[in-house]
Design a protein around this motif. Sequence first.
Motif, PDB file in Angstrom:
ATOM      1  N   SER A 167       0.870  -1.179   0.000  1.00  0.00           N
ATOM      2  CA  SER A 167       0.000   0.000   0.000  1.00  0.00           C
ATOM      3  C   SER A 167       0.902   1.222   0.000  1.00  0.00           C
ATOM      4  O   SER A 167       1.992   1.194   0.576  1.00  0.00           O
ATOM      5  CB  SER A 167      -0.902   0.027   1.239  1.00  0.00           C
ATOM      6  OG  SER A 167      -1.681  -1.145   1.342  1.00  0.00           O
ATOM      7  N   ASN A 175      -2.355  -4.100   6.424  1.00  0.00           N
ATOM      8  CA  ASN A 175      -3.536  -4.121   7.284  1.00  0.00           C
ATOM      9  C   ASN A 175      -3.579  -2.927   8.226  1.00  0.00           C
ATOM     10  O   ASN A 175      -4.579  -2.719   8.916  1.00  0.00           O
ATOM     11  CB  ASN A 175      -3.571  -5.414   8.105  1.00  0.00           C
ATOM     12  CG  ASN A 175      -3.623  -6.661   7.243  1.00  0.00           C
ATOM     13  OD1 ASN A 175      -4.190  -6.645   6.150  1.00  0.00           O
ATOM     14  ND2 ASN A 175      -3.010  -7.738   7.700  1.00  0.00           N
ATOM     15  N   HIS A 208      -6.042   7.615  -4.021  1.00  0.00           N
ATOM     16  CA  HIS A 208      -7.357   8.145  -3.644  1.00  0.00           C
ATOM     17  C   HIS A 208      -7.208   9.150  -2.495  1.00  0.00           C
ATOM     18  O   HIS A 208      -6.602   8.841  -1.466  1.00  0.00           O
ATOM     19  CB  HIS A 208      -8.291   7.014  -3.205  1.00  0.00           C
ATOM     20  CG  HIS A 208      -8.555   5.993  -4.275  1.00  0.00           C
ATOM     21  ND1 HIS A 208      -9.528   6.153  -5.233  1.00  0.00           N
ATOM     22  CD2 HIS A 208      -7.954   4.800  -4.531  1.00  0.00           C
ATOM     23  CE1 HIS A 208      -9.525   5.103  -6.038  1.00  0.00           C
ATOM     24  NE2 HIS A 208      -8.585   4.268  -5.628  1.00  0.00           N
ATOM     25  N   ILE A 213     -11.727   9.166   5.055  1.00  0.00           N
ATOM     26  CA  ILE A 213     -12.531   8.140   4.386  1.00  0.00           C
ATOM     27  C   ILE A 213     -11.603   7.311   3.511  1.00  0.00           C
ATOM     28  O   ILE A 213     -11.111   7.778   2.484  1.00  0.00           O
ATOM     29  CB  ILE A 213     -13.652   8.764   3.535  1.00  0.00           C
ATOM     30  CG1 ILE A 213     -14.553   9.647   4.409  1.00  0.00           C
ATOM     31  CG2 ILE A 213     -14.472   7.675   2.848  1.00  0.00           C
ATOM     32  CD1 ILE A 213     -15.643  10.353   3.652  1.00  0.00           C
ATOM     33  N   PRO A 269     -10.359   4.320   0.914  1.00  0.00           N
ATOM     34  CA  PRO A 269     -10.920   3.631  -0.260  1.00  0.00           C
ATOM     35  C   PRO A 269     -11.170   2.160   0.043  1.00  0.00           C
ATOM     36  O   PRO A 269     -10.662   1.608   1.025  1.00  0.00           O
ATOM     37  CB  PRO A 269      -9.825   3.805  -1.314  1.00  0.00           C
ATOM     38  CG  PRO A 269      -8.563   3.924  -0.515  1.00  0.00           C
ATOM     39  CD  PRO A 269      -8.944   4.667   0.731  1.00  0.00           C
ATOM     40  N   ASN A 270     -11.947   1.521  -0.802  1.00  0.00           N
ATOM     41  CA  ASN A 270     -12.235   0.101  -0.606  1.00  0.00           C
ATOM     42  C   ASN A 270     -11.002  -0.765  -0.843  1.00  0.00           C
ATOM     43  O   ASN A 270     -10.798  -1.771  -0.164  1.00  0.00           O
ATOM     44  CB  ASN A 270     -13.366  -0.333  -1.546  1.00  0.00           C
ATOM     45  CG  ASN A 270     -14.696   0.313  -1.190  1.00  0.00           C
ATOM     46  OD1 ASN A 270     -14.967   0.571  -0.025  1.00  0.00           O
ATOM     47  ND2 ASN A 270     -15.522   0.581  -2.187  1.00  0.00           N
ATOM     48  N   GLU A 271     -10.227  -0.379  -1.821  1.00  0.00           N
ATOM     49  CA  GLU A 271      -9.034  -1.153  -2.163  1.00  0.00           C
ATOM     50  C   GLU A 271      -7.821  -0.555  -1.455  1.00  0.00           C
ATOM     51  O   GLU A 271      -7.331   0.503  -1.847  1.00  0.00           O
ATOM     52  CB  GLU A 271      -8.821  -1.171  -3.683  1.00  0.00           C
ATOM     53  CG  GLU A 271      -9.958  -1.804  -4.464  1.00  0.00           C
ATOM     54  CD  GLU A 271     -10.122  -3.289  -4.163  1.00  0.00           C
ATOM     55  OE1 GLU A 271      -9.087  -3.933  -3.844  1.00  0.00           O
ATOM     56  OE2 GLU A 271     -11.245  -3.799  -4.252  1.00  0.00           O
ATOM     57  N   LEU A 272      -7.350  -1.222  -0.422  1.00  0.00           N
ATOM     58  CA  LEU A 272      -6.218  -0.720   0.353  1.00  0.00           C
ATOM     59  C   LEU A 272      -4.895  -1.378  -0.033  1.00  0.00           C
ATOM     60  O   LEU A 272      -3.833  -0.913   0.377  1.00  0.00           O
ATOM     61  CB  LEU A 272      -6.462  -0.945   1.849  1.00  0.00           C
ATOM     62  CG  LEU A 272      -7.642  -0.201   2.473  1.00  0.00           C
ATOM     63  CD1 LEU A 272      -7.768  -0.546   3.942  1.00  0.00           C
ATOM     64  CD2 LEU A 272      -7.486   1.301   2.287  1.00  0.00           C
TER      65      LEU A 272
END
Length: 279
Positions: A10, A96, A129, A138, A140-143
């Motif tokens: 990430s 994570n 993002h 906030i 994003p969904n894809e980390l």
Amino acid sequence: MINSAGLRYSVILVSIPNSKAPFFIGSQIRGALGYALKRVTCINPKFTCDSCFGSKECLYYEFYELKNSYRNYRLDFRLGQAGYEFRLYLFEDACNSVAYMVSALYIMLSQYGLGGCKFSDFNIFVNGHNVLENGAIILPNELVKVAKFDNFSNVVNLKLITPLRIKKLNRFIRDDSLELRDILISIYDKIQKIQHLNSRYDIQTSAQITNKNIRYCELRRHSNRQKVSMNLGGLIGNIRIENLDLQSYQALKLAEILGVGKQCVFGLGKIEVEDIDGI
């Protein structure tokens, strides 16, 4: 050889408009981030790490205090930037912890600051993002991203952007005796540690360095905790590599994400691979 693709990572990008930064920001950022991360994660009323009951589950302890352990993150920036802009890479299981790291960065900038200056205008991006919206974080969904390389070039210009610290015969290389094998060994050792592998590998490549324009860059930092001055100097410059094979090319491309050599958590070992002869 170890498969150099498939790494999970990430990337968090921080940008502070209209800011002024010192020549080397790595030590300052790592120190301030550690202070903020400890505030975000620490559950010990005494706020100390020695004999802490929660150290085994503590992200701050893992990233800053745990001895004889490889750090699954690194800072990424350029020397002599006009302002503060940097990336924080997280690898494998550390992905994570994106939420903790973003929270720590937000606290670091808005409450603690850098160089004695707090900031109200800054941007934080996770994998491209923007995560700040009306004062809220906030995600994003894809980390998590997965390293994948579709291009190949058998001739490249390898740019050593921040000081490269690699040991040979138990000494840091300070001259143009640096060889491609030294770089590849460092990369594969890093992959082994990050992915908790214990694979045997034999580096065999027909690639050759045909030109080197590198020099030793002096760089020092003062450790407030250890009360000593630390040497972070290393090699910077350009290396032309020809007759490069696919496996070695992908390893070099992966090192654009991982960094190369020692002290990558301070932002050292940043490289860029410039394709010259694409196939």
